[in-house]
Structure formats: structure tokens, C-alpha cells
Scaffold this active site. Structure first.
Site, PDB file in Angstrom:
ATOM      1  N   MET A  20       5.408   1.937 -10.539  1.00  0.00           N
ATOM      2  CA  MET A  20       4.036   1.805 -10.052  1.00  0.00           C
ATOM      3  C   MET A  20       3.922   1.677  -8.539  1.00  0.00           C
ATOM      4  O   MET A  20       2.830   1.731  -7.992  1.00  0.00           O
ATOM      5  CB  MET A  20       3.382   0.573 -10.710  1.00  0.00           C
ATOM      6  N   GLY A  21       5.035   1.478  -7.855  1.00  0.00           N
ATOM      7  CA  GLY A  21       4.952   1.202  -6.417  1.00  0.00           C
ATOM      8  C   GLY A  21       4.859   2.429  -5.540  1.00  0.00           C
ATOM      9  O   GLY A  21       4.306   2.374  -4.443  1.00  0.00           O
ATOM     10  N   SER A  24       7.236  -1.778  -2.412  1.00  0.00           N
ATOM     11  CA  SER A  24       6.934  -0.737  -1.421  1.00  0.00           C
ATOM     12  C   SER A  24       8.234  -0.206  -0.821  1.00  0.00           C
ATOM     13  O   SER A  24       8.282   0.121   0.361  1.00  0.00           O
ATOM     14  CB  SER A  24       5.980  -1.268  -0.355  1.00  0.00           C
ATOM     15  N   GLN A  33       0.578  -7.149  -6.203  1.00  0.00           N
ATOM     16  CA  GLN A  33       0.270  -6.468  -7.465  1.00  0.00           C
ATOM     17  C   GLN A  33       1.047  -7.003  -8.672  1.00  0.00           C
ATOM     18  O   GLN A  33       0.655  -6.792  -9.819  1.00  0.00           O
ATOM     19  CB  GLN A  33       0.602  -4.961  -7.357  1.00  0.00           C
ATOM     20  N   LYS A  68     -13.188   6.369  -3.637  1.00  0.00           N
ATOM     21  CA  LYS A  68     -12.778   5.053  -3.131  1.00  0.00           C
ATOM     22  C   LYS A  68     -12.361   5.253  -1.689  1.00  0.00           C
ATOM     23  O   LYS A  68     -11.545   6.122  -1.389  1.00  0.00           O
ATOM     24  CB  LYS A  68     -11.622   4.474  -3.944  1.00  0.00           C
ATOM     25  N   LYS A 103       8.282   6.967  -0.222  1.00  0.00           N
ATOM     26  CA  LYS A 103       8.625   5.768  -1.002  1.00  0.00           C
ATOM     27  C   LYS A 103       9.469   6.163  -2.217  1.00  0.00           C
ATOM     28  O   LYS A 103       9.341   7.282  -2.741  1.00  0.00           O
ATOM     29  CB  LYS A 103       7.359   5.056  -1.487  1.00  0.00           C
TER      30      LYS A 103
HETATM   31  P1  NAD Z   1       3.157  -6.280  -1.299  1.00  0.00           P
HETATM   32  O1  NAD Z   1       3.328  -5.935   0.138  1.00  0.00           O
HETATM   33  O2  NAD Z   1       2.333  -7.468  -1.649  1.00  0.00           O
HETATM   34  O3  NAD Z   1       4.605  -6.499  -1.965  1.00  0.00           O
HETATM   35  C1  NAD Z   1       5.645  -5.572  -1.732  1.00  0.00           C
HETATM   36  C2  NAD Z   1       6.809  -5.825  -2.669  1.00  0.00           C
HETATM   37  O4  NAD Z   1       7.799  -4.822  -2.415  1.00  0.00           O
HETATM   38  C3  NAD Z   1       7.501  -7.183  -2.445  1.00  0.00           C
HETATM   39  O5  NAD Z   1       7.944  -7.674  -3.686  1.00  0.00           O
HETATM   40  C4  NAD Z   1       8.700  -6.806  -1.569  1.00  0.00           C
HETATM   41  O6  NAD Z   1       9.779  -7.698  -1.716  1.00  0.00           O
HETATM   42  C5  NAD Z   1       9.055  -5.444  -2.168  1.00  0.00           C
HETATM   43  N1  NAD Z   1       9.816  -4.596  -1.261  1.00  0.00           N
HETATM   44  C6  NAD Z   1       9.406  -4.053  -0.101  1.00  0.00           C
HETATM   45  N2  NAD Z   1      10.390  -3.296   0.429  1.00  0.00           N
HETATM   46  C7  NAD Z   1      11.443  -3.364  -0.416  1.00  0.00           C
HETATM   47  C8  NAD Z   1      12.731  -2.802  -0.415  1.00  0.00           C
HETATM   48  N3  NAD Z   1      13.160  -2.014   0.569  1.00  0.00           N
HETATM   49  N4  NAD Z   1      13.549  -3.090  -1.450  1.00  0.00           N
HETATM   50  C9  NAD Z   1      13.129  -3.892  -2.453  1.00  0.00           C
HETATM   51  N5  NAD Z   1      11.909  -4.440  -2.511  1.00  0.00           N
HETATM   52  C10 NAD Z   1      11.064  -4.179  -1.502  1.00  0.00           C
HETATM   53  O7  NAD Z   1       2.633  -4.973  -2.013  1.00  0.00           O
HETATM   54  P2  NAD Z   1       1.765  -4.856  -3.348  1.00  0.00           P
HETATM   55  O8  NAD Z   1       0.329  -4.945  -2.997  1.00  0.00           O
HETATM   56  O9  NAD Z   1       2.322  -5.746  -4.406  1.00  0.00           O
HETATM   57  O10 NAD Z   1       2.045  -3.313  -3.719  1.00  0.00           O
HETATM   58  C11 NAD Z   1       3.330  -2.903  -4.123  1.00  0.00           C
HETATM   59  C12 NAD Z   1       3.409  -1.393  -4.055  1.00  0.00           C
HETATM   60  O11 NAD Z   1       2.484  -0.821  -4.965  1.00  0.00           O
HETATM   61  C13 NAD Z   1       3.032  -0.817  -2.686  1.00  0.00           C
HETATM   62  O12 NAD Z   1       3.951   0.221  -2.392  1.00  0.00           O
HETATM   63  C14 NAD Z   1       1.642  -0.265  -2.884  1.00  0.00           C
HETATM   64  O13 NAD Z   1       1.358   0.790  -2.001  1.00  0.00           O
HETATM   65  C15 NAD Z   1       1.762   0.205  -4.327  1.00  0.00           C
HETATM   66  N6  NAD Z   1       0.501   0.395  -5.024  1.00  0.00           N
HETATM   67  C16 NAD Z   1       0.466   1.399  -5.944  1.00  0.00           C
HETATM   68  C17 NAD Z   1      -0.690   1.625  -6.651  1.00  0.00           C
HETATM   69  C18 NAD Z   1      -0.725   2.708  -7.687  1.00  0.00           C
HETATM   70  O14 NAD Z   1      -1.793   3.015  -8.199  1.00  0.00           O
HETATM   71  N7  NAD Z   1       0.395   3.270  -8.056  1.00  0.00           N
HETATM   72  C19 NAD Z   1      -1.821   0.832  -6.425  1.00  0.00           C
HETATM   73  C20 NAD Z   1      -1.742  -0.215  -5.512  1.00  0.00           C
HETATM   74  C21 NAD Z   1      -0.566  -0.434  -4.822  1.00  0.00           C
END
Ligand code: NAD
Length: 321
Positions: A219-220, A199, A138, A67, A226
Site C-alpha cells: 500500500m505504500g 515510504s 497510515q 481530490k 518507491k
Molecule cells: P509516514 O511518513 O507517516 O510513515 C512512513 C513509514 O515508512 C514509517 O513507518 C517509516 O519508518 C517507513 N519508512 C520510510 N522509509 C523507509 C525505508 N527506507 N525503509 C523502511 N521503512 C521506511 O507515512 P504514511 O502517511 O504512513 O504513508 C506511508 C506510505 O503510504 C507513503 O509512501 C504514502 O505516500 C503512501 N500512501 C499510499 C496511499 C495509497 O493509496 N496507496 C495513500 C496514502 C499514503
């Protein structure tokens, strides 16, 4: 060669097909028949973009590929999504390109499927309350996929900006489940299953807030630095992951490993539970934690599944290559 454009994915890929593909590839990883190659991620010095590759080979399913994609922060202003990804599959016998598949929606579906697989194998059977931390792109995919795994009766959720929880509230209404916006203390006190999908670079959820018997899918955290839960919570839990190497380097466990709260040997790959080589949850009062770091093989697995579906439904574009 087959092309499945991004616009076709929503009509083709189902949550159950994503679940099946991810569960199968986790099992293959744990049995040693599938492995991920080292991840490449670079700030390219143009458009503030982060670009990279996740790749691997599943010898059992003969899925070979990568990917490619990343994050372009200026895209939203151009009316396109900031996260961009494309999946390339190669014929494992010849190396010829087999398929190019849009990877944006598939990324959300395979990530949600990983949390769902963890809940299916690790959460208590009698789990009733599902807690979601985060309300970004997500989060709603997570809610839909995880809600299917147990007889949940209520959704509780927390987000740094609570006004952004309306999307999750709408999904809960669609699923016919009551929804409450809560504090983190309330979320921990009520939830049987918790998904963290933010994130954040600092712990949000702490050990003292989580009750015995909870299953947490973190999952984040998919990048160095992070963090979503504190090290005490990781230390108090029976810890599982998709891939140990990613868990300790870019996953939620990186911090608990660094400060020696846990050792690498304390982390079990979920595939071992799926294969029946590990019992999984030890008791109804144990906290289980899944560190879902997101591996390239998940992408290849769902892409391969979508190629099969596209061919079956006659929507695959075939080109000479
Ligand atoms: P997004 O930018 O749409 O949303 C981010 C979320 O994180 C929001 O709810 C925001 O309020 C919250 N947030 C950010 N900083 C914060 C903090 N300091 N304290 C509390 N909350 C905080 O992102 P998304 O597309 O929903 O992705 C979320 C996370 O998942 C990202 O870190 C992304 O990299 C990760 N991700 C992981 C996988 C995996 O396979 N594990 C796959 C895709 C995305």
C-alpha cells in the site's frame, strides 16, 4: 452546494461504509463504467510543497470530481498535518459543484479500505497471523481495517525504528489481539497476510522471506521510484491491483515491469475478482499480491458516501454557489 468539513468526517464515516464504497468503485472500474483521469503532481517551488490532483468519473454512481492536495513538509511545525487534501464533487448532469469534502481522514480510510477489500477477496479464509510493515500515519488505519476481514489471532509488525511500533501495539490491544515486534524474517515466516505501508524507495520484503499461501497488500508505493518488495516476490505472486495503468507507472509493479520480471498482462484489476470475472486466488499455496496505488475514484466514492451520511444526519452545511 454541500460542505462537509474535515472535523465532521470522523463522526460520519465508518470503516464499513468506506469498504463498501471502495469495493463498489473497484468493480465499476473493472467493468469499464468508471475511469480515472491522468494524475497531476507538481513540486510547486514554494514551501517545498508537492501539489496535485487525482480525478475521475464513475458513470454508474454518477460521481464526478477530484481530490486536490499534496504534501507540505513545514506544516507539522505549524501544528497541522503535512498531508492536506480536499475532495470536490460535481453534478455529472450540469457540471455544477455539488460538494466540498475534507479529504485528510478520508484518504486514510479509503487506503485502508482498499487493503481490506483485497484481503476480503484474495486472502486464505483460514488466515490467522497479520503482519504489518511500517508504523507511520497510515499504519493503524490499515491494521484496524484489515483485522476485520479474517479471524486473525495475532499481529506481528516490523518498522525501521521499532520504538515507533507502540501505536500499533495499542491498536492490537484494543482489538484484543496479541502483538509482537519481529524481524522481517520472523514476520514473513509467521504471517498469512502482510500489509506494507512505508515510504521506502528500496525493497524491504523479499521473496525468500514469504511463505506459500500468503496474501500481501502493498500500500505504500504511490510514486515513481518507491518500492517495498523485491521483484522476485512480485514475479512469484499472482498479482492484482486497483488500476493497471497506475500499477505499472507509480505502483509497486513499476520495477518488476521495468526489468521484465512480469508483463502488464500478468496484472489483474481487483474489480474483475469482485465482479466474478476472475477467480482470484488460485490455490491455498499461491502467493497473492495486491498493488494498491490509490486512485482518485476511491476518493470520490468515499466523499460521496460521506455527503449522503452528512445530509442524513443533518450536519451538512448547505451554501448557495
Ligand atoms: P509516514 O511518513 O507517516 O510513515 C512512513 C513509514 O515508512 C514509517 O513507518 C517509516 O519508518 C517507513 N519508512 C520510510 N522509509 C523507509 C525505508 N527506507 N525503509 C523502511 N521503512 C521506511 O507515512 P504514511 O502517511 O504512513 O504513508 C506511508 C506510505 O503510504 C507513503 O509512501 C504514502 O505516500 C503512501 N500512501 C499510499 C496511499 C495509497 O493509496 N496507496 C495513500 C496514502 C499514503
Amino acid at each position: 452546494m454541500i460542505i462537509v468539513p474535515e472535523k465532521e468526517i470522523a463522526a460520519l464515516m465508518t470503516r464499513s461504509a468506506a469498504f463498501e464504497a471502495v469495493e463498489k468503485v473497484f468493480a465499476s472500474m473493472a467493468s469499464g463504467s468508471a475511469y480515472n483521469f491522468p494524475v497531476i503532481r507538481e513540486a510547486i517551488g514554494h514551501a517545498d510543497a508537492l501539489y496535485g490532483f487525482k480525478s475521475g468519473f464513475d458513470r454508474a454512481a454518477l460521481n464526478l470530481g477530484l481530490k486536490s492536495g499534496g504534501y507540505w513538509p513545514g506544516n507539522a511545525a505549524k501544528g497541522i498535518t503535512n498531508h492536506q487534501s480536499t475532495i470536490f464533487l460535481f453534478d455529472a448532469d450540469t457540471g455544477k459543484c455539488r460538494a466540498i469534502v475534507g479529504g485528510n481522514l478520508l484518504t486514510a480510510l479509503r487506503t485502508a479500505a482498499a487493503a481490506a477489500v483485497s484481503v476480503a477477496h484474495l486472502a486464505r479464509q483460514d488466515a490467522k497471523v497479520l503482519g504489518i510493515i511500517g508504523a507511520g500515519h497510515q499504519a493503524s488505519y490499515q491494521l484496524r481495517a484489515v483485522a476485520e476481514q479474517r479471524g486473525f489471532e495475532k499481529i506481528v509488525a516490523w518498522n525501521r525504528s521499532p520504538e515507533k511500533l507502540d501505536g500499533l501495539r495499542d491498536v492490537a490491544a484494543e482489538l484484543g489481539l496479541p502483538f509482537e515486534s519481529v524481524t522481517l524474517d520472523e514476520l514473513g515466516a509467521q504471517s498469512d497476510v502482510i500489509v506494507t505501508i512505508t515510504s521506502s524507495f528500496d525493497p524491504i520484503l523479499r521473496a525468500a522471506q514469504v511463505r506459500p499461501g500468503t496474501h500481501i497488500a502493498c500500500m505504500g508505493t504511490d510514486t515513481k521510484g518507491k518500492q517495498e518488495v523485491d521483484n522476485a516476490l512480485v514475479g512469484a505472486a499472482n498479482v492484482f491491483t486497483d488500476e493497471r495503468a497506475q500499477s505499472i507507472s507509480i505502483g509497486e509493479c513499476q520495477h518488476a515491469i521495468a526489468d521484465r520480471t512480469i508483463q502488464e498482462a500478468d496484472i489483474t484489476e481487483l474489480g474483475a475478482v469482485i465482479n466474478g470475472d476472475h477467480p482470484g486466488r488460485g490455490s491455498d499455496v499461491e502467493i497473492t499480491l495486491f498493488d494498491g496505488t490509490g486512485v482518485g475514484l476511491q476518493d470520490l466514492a468515499v466523499a460521496s458516501s460521506v455527503v449522503d451520511l452528512a445530509v442524513e444526519k443533518g450536519v451538512a452545511l448547505e451554501v448557495e454557489f
